[in-house]
Design a protein around this motif. Structure first.
Motif, short mmCIF file in Angstrom:
data_model
loop_
_atom_site.label_atom_id
_atom_site.label_comp_id
_atom_site.label_asym_id
_atom_site.label_seq_id
_atom_site.Cartn_x
_atom_site.Cartn_y
_atom_site.Cartn_z
N ASP A 154 0.78 -1.10 -0.01
CA ASP A 154 0.01 -0.03 0.07
C ASP A 154 0.92 1.29 0.06
OD1 ASP A 154 0.87 -0.11 2.59
OD2 ASP A 154 -0.87 -0.02 3.42
N ALA A 155 2.25 1.09 -0.11
CA ALA A 155 3.02 2.29 0.03
C ALA A 155 4.28 1.92 -0.93
CB ALA A 155 3.52 2.53 1.39
N MET A 156 4.77 3.13 -1.33
CA MET A 156 6.36 3.19 -1.75
C MET A 156 7.36 3.61 -0.76
SD MET A 156 6.73 4.83 -5.52
CE MET A 156 8.71 5.15 -5.97
N TYR A 157 8.52 3.09 -1.26
CA TYR A 157 9.53 3.37 -0.06
C TYR A 157 10.79 3.86 -0.68
CZ TYR A 157 6.69 0.33 2.86
OH TYR A 157 5.71 -0.26 3.57
N LEU A 158 11.25 5.06 0.04
CA LEU A 158 12.49 5.62 -0.35
C LEU A 158 13.70 5.09 0.62
CD1 LEU A 158 11.56 9.23 -0.94
CD2 LEU A 158 11.38 7.14 -2.77
N VAL A 159 14.95 4.67 -0.03
CA VAL A 159 15.94 4.33 1.17
C VAL A 159 16.86 5.65 1.45
CG1 VAL A 159 17.85 2.83 1.50
CG2 VAL A 159 16.02 2.10 -0.17
N VAL A 160 16.41 6.15 2.71
CA VAL A 160 17.19 7.45 3.12
C VAL A 160 18.35 7.09 3.68
CG1 VAL A 160 16.64 9.14 4.76
CG2 VAL A 160 15.01 8.21 3.55
N ARG A 161 18.48 5.79 4.27
CA ARG A 161 19.91 5.61 4.80
C ARG A 161 20.15 4.03 4.72
NH1 ARG A 161 21.15 4.52 10.17
NH2 ARG A 161 19.22 5.33 10.86
#
Length: 161
Positions: A52-59
């Motif tokens: 239900d969501a998209m993810y960004l790798v911040v670290r």
């Protein structure tokens, strides 16, 4: 939460599908993101789970793995500045692979509904985002095709009993 993300704005500017956004649109988009931390070796997403969501790798770095003949096979790595879950933005479904934190990982997530709403209310930004996402998906598809052809080639060289 928003304050933390605003401190990470230079990183968000490096995410490929956000690079063409102007500063105002990037700031508005950042306000929609939710940050979460994961310890090393933690499974973040299970293959087959509803997305239900998209993810960004911040670290950190995550590994992408998929079950094949009763064993898990690594498909790739997504480092800081990368993203995942984009396929289900365009076609609802389940996770096609499991995602694991390889070190201390921080992910920023945005629900598909919020992302679609943002792109509709900011059409120029939405165009740049979708165009960049499609470019990245095409690149990943080409890599997958190359791997498939290579696997078929090497399998065809195996002696038959």
């Amino acid at each position: 939460m928003v304050t933390l993300l605003l401190m990470k704005m230079p990183l968000l500017e490096q995410v490929t599908f956000l690079q063409k956004l102007d500063a105002e649109d990037l700031h508005l988009f950042a306000e929609l993101l939710e940050l979460r931390e994961y310890p090393p070796r933690r499974r973040i997403i299970q293959e087959g789970q509803e997305m239900d969501a998209m993810y960004l790798v911040v670290r950190g770095t995550v590994h992408v793995r998929r079950m094949a003949q009763k064993r898990e096979v690594m498909l790739g790595r997504i480092p800081t500045g990368g993203f995942l879950g984009e396929v289900n933005l365009f076609e609802s479904g389940r996770a096609t692979a499991s995602i694991y934190a390889m070190d201390e990982v921080e992910l920023a997530s945005i629900s598909y509904a919020e992302m679609r709403s943002f792109m509709e209310s900011h059409p120029a930004a939405g165009y740049h985002m979708v165009s960049s996402l499609m470019g990245e998906m095409a690149k990943r598809l080409r890599q997958t095709n190359d791997r498939l052809v290579n696997a078929v080639y090497w399998t065809s060289l195996s002696p038959t009993p």
